[in-house]
Design a protein around this motif. Structure first.
Motif, PDB file in Angstrom:
ATOM      1  N   UNK A  25      -8.092   9.331   1.559  1.00 41.35           N
ATOM      2  CA  UNK A  25      -7.118   8.653   0.691  1.00 41.35           C
ATOM      3  C   UNK A  25      -7.405   7.162   0.586  1.00 41.35           C
ATOM      4  N   UNK A  26      -7.247   6.637  -0.608  1.00 41.24           N
ATOM      5  CA  UNK A  26      -7.445   5.202  -0.810  1.00 41.24           C
ATOM      6  C   UNK A  26      -6.297   4.432  -0.176  1.00 41.24           C
ATOM      7  N   UNK A  27      -6.611   3.227   0.264  1.00 37.82           N
ATOM      8  CA  UNK A  27      -5.576   2.392   0.864  1.00 37.82           C
ATOM      9  C   UNK A  27      -4.493   2.085  -0.161  1.00 37.82           C
ATOM     10  N   UNK A  28      -3.255   2.168   0.274  1.00 41.19           N
ATOM     11  CA  UNK A  28      -2.142   1.910  -0.640  1.00 41.19           C
ATOM     12  C   UNK A  28      -2.159   0.447  -1.058  1.00 41.19           C
ATOM     13  N   UNK A  76      -1.124 -12.736 -10.551  1.00 42.07           N
ATOM     14  CA  UNK A  76      -2.027 -11.601 -10.759  1.00 42.07           C
ATOM     15  C   UNK A  76      -3.471 -12.020 -10.555  1.00 42.07           C
ATOM     16  N   UNK A  77      -3.808 -13.220 -11.042  1.00 35.37           N
ATOM     17  CA  UNK A  77      -5.165 -13.721 -10.870  1.00 35.37           C
ATOM     18  C   UNK A  77      -5.495 -14.046  -9.426  1.00 35.37           C
ATOM     19  N   UNK A 106      -6.265  -5.060  -8.528  1.00 31.26           N
ATOM     20  CA  UNK A 106      -6.810  -3.864  -7.889  1.00 31.26           C
ATOM     21  C   UNK A 106      -6.180  -3.632  -6.518  1.00 31.26           C
ATOM     22  N   UNK A 107      -5.749  -4.700  -5.870  1.00 32.67           N
ATOM     23  CA  UNK A 107      -5.235  -4.599  -4.508  1.00 32.67           C
ATOM     24  C   UNK A 107      -3.716  -4.716  -4.468  1.00 32.67           C
ATOM     25  N   UNK A 108      -3.148  -5.493  -5.382  1.00 31.59           N
ATOM     26  CA  UNK A 108      -1.722  -5.766  -5.366  1.00 31.59           C
ATOM     27  C   UNK A 108      -1.046  -5.247  -6.625  1.00 31.59           C
TER      28      UNK A 108
END
Length: 296
Positions: free
Chosen positions: A10-13, A31-32, A37-39
């Motif tokens: 599973x990908x990290x949440x 966002x920048x 992709x992470x947040x």
């Protein structure tokens, strides 16, 4: 052909941030900085909505909007911490007082920025909040008034950056003096944490920041044994007059990182550096010009 990958793992949440206020520019900026992709970012219109959202689910980071005062945002933090004790919250505000900043430190805000502030500094602090694993026991307010703040700070350079941002918010100084005091204090504090505290997070440095009418003083006491001025050849301040880069050779020979200019730089930025007998406590003094007679 063998492979070490695990396609079914599973990908990290993704981490989650809550943004308060309706400023679209702030959302784009965050966002920048954080990376989509992470947040994932959730936006709510006001502090009341933020409190409801935080009570329902966990957010890795909360950032307030500038529409509310520092006092209101501290109250939001106080309420959120009743249900989410380790919430990381960064206060952004256009209405601030020294008392608000002190209250935010007592309530363990992650950081505090009032207008006008540098976006690069804010971006760096947000990245720090996103990456730091352990943080909310790093700054302890021992006692505080608008004129005299005493803290205990964990021997960690990122924690030092957080403290410096808080103190920058309470520094009621002209721009030039504010910049000079901040740079000198950063150098002295980094030295205390790195050399006196050995970057040991189990140790702490004691700091007093005092704002008098015509003077600012910063006292830094580290947990180390101190030093003798004749035994610090790795520092630029100990270089002989005919060899101004001697300390760089010493640092290279000892496998130390480049640097060693901290004390020398601080001496040039403030009026006095006064060390105690053992060298593990220093008082930094900056005198301030008297206000003009016709000043408002």
């Amino acid at each position: 052909m063998s492979s070490t990958s695990h396609p079914d793992a599973p990908a990290a949440a993704p981490k989650r941030a809550l943004v308060v206020g309706a400023d679209p520019d702030l959302l784009t900026f965050l966002s920048g900085v954080l990376g989509s992709e992470v947040w994932t970012l959730q936006q709510v219109p006001n502090n009341a909505s933020a409190l409801v959202a935080a009570a329902k689910e966990h957010f890795d980071l909360i950032i307030t909007g500038e529409e509310t005062s520092g006092r209101e945002d501290v109250e939001l933090l106080r309420k959120i911490r009743r249900v989410r004790p380790h919430t990381r919250l960064i206060i952004l505000t256009s209405q601030s007082t020294t008392e608000d900043v002190i209250s935010s430190m007592r309530e363990r805000a992650f950081s505090y920025f009032s207008r006008p502030y540098c976006l690069n500094d804010l971006a760096a602090m947000i990245q720090h909040a996103a990456e730091e694993a352990c943080w909310d026991d790093g700054i302890e307010v021992v006692s505080a008034t608008p004129e005299w703040i005493r803290t205990q700070v964990r021997c960690d350079l990122k924690t030092a950056d957080r403290l410096l941002q808080f103190l920058d918010e309470v520094a009621d100084l002209p721009d030039e003096e504010r910049h000079e005091v901040a740079r000198a204090f950063r150098e002295i504090l980094a030295n205390a944490i790195e050399h006196g505290g050995q970057l040991d997070p189990m140790k702490s440095v004691e700091i007093d920041y005092v704002r008098a009418r015509r003077m600012v003083t910063c006292r830094v006491a580290d947990p180390g044994p101190g030093f003798n001025w004749d035994e610090i050849p790795h520092a630029a301040v100990a270089n002989p007059e005919d060899d101004p880069i001697r300390h760089m050779e010493v640092r290279s020979e000892q496998g130390m990182r480049p640097g060693g200019f901290g004390i020398l730089l601080a001496q040039q930025l403030v009026d006095q550096l006064v060390y105690n007998e053992t060298g593990n406590e220093v008082l930094m003094v900056k005198y301030l010009a008297a206000p003009a007679a016709n000043a408002p």
